[in-house]
Design an enzyme around this catalytic site. Structure first.
Site, PDB file in Angstrom:
ATOM      1  N   SER A  38      -2.657  10.943   5.610  1.00  0.00           N
ATOM      2  CA  SER A  38      -1.394  11.104   5.245  1.00  0.00           C
ATOM      3  C   SER A  38      -0.897  11.401   3.893  1.00  0.00           C
ATOM      4  O   SER A  38       0.416  11.635   3.599  1.00  0.00           O
ATOM      5  CB  SER A  38      -0.988   9.738   5.477  1.00  0.00           C
ATOM      6  OG  SER A  38      -1.382   8.764   5.052  1.00  0.00           O
ATOM      7  N   HIS A 264       3.417   5.882  -0.347  1.00  0.00           N
ATOM      8  CA  HIS A 264       2.911   7.270   0.010  1.00  0.00           C
ATOM      9  C   HIS A 264       3.760   8.383  -0.968  1.00  0.00           C
ATOM     10  O   HIS A 264       4.628   8.032  -1.469  1.00  0.00           O
ATOM     11  CB  HIS A 264       2.988   7.610   1.424  1.00  0.00           C
ATOM     12  CG  HIS A 264       1.742   7.370   2.377  1.00  0.00           C
ATOM     13  ND1 HIS A 264       1.655   5.795   2.656  1.00  0.00           N
ATOM     14  CD2 HIS A 264       0.849   8.247   3.102  1.00  0.00           C
ATOM     15  CE1 HIS A 264       0.607   5.789   3.167  1.00  0.00           C
ATOM     16  NE2 HIS A 264       0.071   6.997   3.588  1.00  0.00           N
TER      17      HIS A 264
END
Length: 289
Positions: A38, A264
């Protein structure tokens, strides 16, 4: 006057010819494949791709940035959120997931491969969530370190052989490819933190930051052993972590301040990594000329 201009023009052309071989040549690649998890795919960063939607790939992730910078038309991004090293040669089922192994994108004529993998093998997302929960009990202490001790470093060490196998698998399938291992952007500052905005206890911030340094260090060592290029975004992201101001951060916190998945990279972080990889490729090309 005309003669003087002619002489100057000839001298200019001569100097240009002498200097040209030493200039950094832009690398040329025709078939680029992006592998990884990711931190590659870019979950929730607009626009999300549909191939498949369950992998949460963004058109603004760093491989897409890199492909545009290098003008690569034949670009395959098979990265997928949640991927581990085992999902390179095996099918990653569920959500996130996809129906084919990531290695299926590699061909004999693939000439550029980037890969970021290993974070999910050590369980970094679960570690962050666990540490965030424990921070409530002791915001100024190190409850996460007390819980995990040296085991996280041991997880990193255990992942090294798996990363080595991934790099070997890439070489077997695409023997002519330039392989670039890309590390992970800095998640936390070196010390202090910003509890409760990012709920990691003050004493656990350097502990977890050190684990991430160990992870990136292991990736760099495996890249070197495999003859691959290593690019480490950690080195360029001081002051760009989850505790930075919304306009400075490259990695979002538990509660994102821009469109990206918690803990992220955001679009700015992806752009920075894409640029860093492009520059690294240009440097390796110039040393080869």
């Amino acid at each position: 006057m005309t003669r003087r201009v002619t002489v100057v023009s000839l001298l200019t052309a001569l100097f240009a010819a002498l200097l040209a071989p030493h200039a950094a040549a832009a690398p040329t690649y025709r078939n680029y494949v992006s592998l990884g998890d990711s931190f590659v795919s870019g979950p929730f960063i607009p626009l999300q791709r549909l191939d498949p939607l369950s992998c949460f790939k963004s058109t603004q992730n760093y491989p897409s940035v890199l492909a545009r910078k290098l003008g690569i038309a034949n670009f395959t991004d098979i990265s997928c959120g949640g991927a581990q090293t085992k999902d390179m040669a095996g099918v990653q089922s569920g959500v996130p997931g996809q129906s084919v192994p990531q290695f299926s994108a590699l061909k004999a004529d693939t000439d550029l491969v980037t890969v970021s993998i290993g974070g999910n093998d050590i369980g970094f997302s679960d570690i962050i969530l666990t540490c965030a929960g424990k921070s409530i009990t002791d915001p100024n202490g190190a409850p996460c370190k007390a819980n995990y001790g040296d085991s996280l470093g041991q997880r990193v060490d255990a992942t090294a052989a798996k990363v080595a196998a991934v790099l070997q698998g890439i070489k077997q399938r695409s023997p002519k490819a330039k392989v670039v291992v890309v590390g992970y952007l800095r998640i936390l500052p070196p010390s202090g933190g910003c509890w409760p905005v990012v709920p990691i206890s003050k004493g656990d911030v350097p502990y977890l930051d050190n684990v991430q340094q160990q992870l990136n260090g292991m990736l760099g060592a495996q890249a070197k052993a495999a003859g691959a290029t290593f690019v480490n975004p950690y080195d360029i992201s001081l002051g760009r972590d989850t505790c930075a101001a919304p306009w400075d951060k490259w990695v979002e916190g538990i509660i994102p301040t821009s469109l990206a998945f918690p803990v992220h990279p955001n679009a700015k972080g992806m752009a920075a990594v894409g640029d860093q990889v492009a520059k690294a490729l240009a440097r390796t090309e110039s040393t080869r000329v």
